[in-house]
Write an enzyme that holds these catalytic residues in place. Sequence first.
Site, PDB file in Angstrom:
ATOM      1  CB  SER A   1      -0.858  -0.008   1.271  1.00 18.53           C
ATOM      2  OG  SER A   1      -1.492   1.231   1.475  1.00 18.53           O
TER       3      SER A   1
ATOM      4  CE1 TYR B   1      -5.205  -1.767   4.324  1.00 18.68           C
ATOM      5  CE2 TYR B   1      -3.922   0.242   4.041  1.00 18.68           C
ATOM      6  CZ  TYR B   1      -4.569  -0.858   3.496  1.00 18.68           C
ATOM      7  OH  TYR B   1      -4.553  -1.063   2.137  1.00 18.68           O
TER       8      TYR B   1
END
Length: 241
Positions: free
Chosen positions: A133, A146
């Site tokens: 990410s 996350y």
Amino acid sequence: MNPFSLAGQVALVTGANTGIGQAIAVAMAQAGAEVIAAGRRDCDETLALTGGGRQMRLDFGDPMAARDVFARERIDILVNNAGIIRRADAVDFTEADWDAVIDVNLKALFFTCQAFARAALPRGRGKIINIASLLSFQGGIRVPSYTASKHGVAGLTRLMANEWASRGLNVNAIAPGYIETNNTQALRDDPERSAAILDRIPARRWGRPEDIGQSAVFLAAPASDYINGAVLNVDGGWLAR
Ligand code: NAP
């Protein structure tokens, strides 16, 4: 031989029922791979799009769920795409939201790689593609577990590449930018956040799942045999700013 072809290769994609995982499954099928679409629910829609292949139930509610998958049959390409996100201010973040995200995004990813490597190392060939990410590089906001998980994915990708590159396994990651999927629905539904994000993307558009699919094909194909431990940004230029 076409160095971008996946003909004769078997590819397992986790979280293949929707979004980025579905697009990767479709792109790999188009490149000639036999695709195993793995998901915690059915992947019928994906198989309709790939026009073949098969599906496998794989729910990382148990992070060790894939422990026996690779001993059963030859799988040449592993894409660790399944992932979740939980949003709350850091000061309020719960242990449950921490554990849920770390279990799927990081623990399941590592042990799925380990199970794959145990089968692929003796063959001396294999490709692992982890979905990282922008939050493998940046801090983000209101997504502590996350961010921790995706920083971990980048680090583990390098660690596994270091250990396995000399033994024929390529381990790399893709860091998608802002892609139009369920994962970003909340951001796209917020007009202010959505406009701010778009304004910062040099390519001036949100990413499409297919953008990630094609990059994954490259990292699965012989064309990328000398790429090890890379995290490829597919972000319309976001990280370049
Ligand atoms: P998505 O549409 O929410 O897809 C996530 C996938 O992971 C779904 O197939 C989901 O299954 C699956 N999954 C979640 N928990 C699971 C579990 N316990 N066991 C098995 N599968 C599980 O989002 P996406 O955007 O395509 O996300 C795919 C990957 O890209 C994720 O790793 C995400 O972090 C990463 N990513 C996305 C973006 C973006 O902008 N969209 C940016 C950077 C990174 P269900 O459909 O059953 O929930």
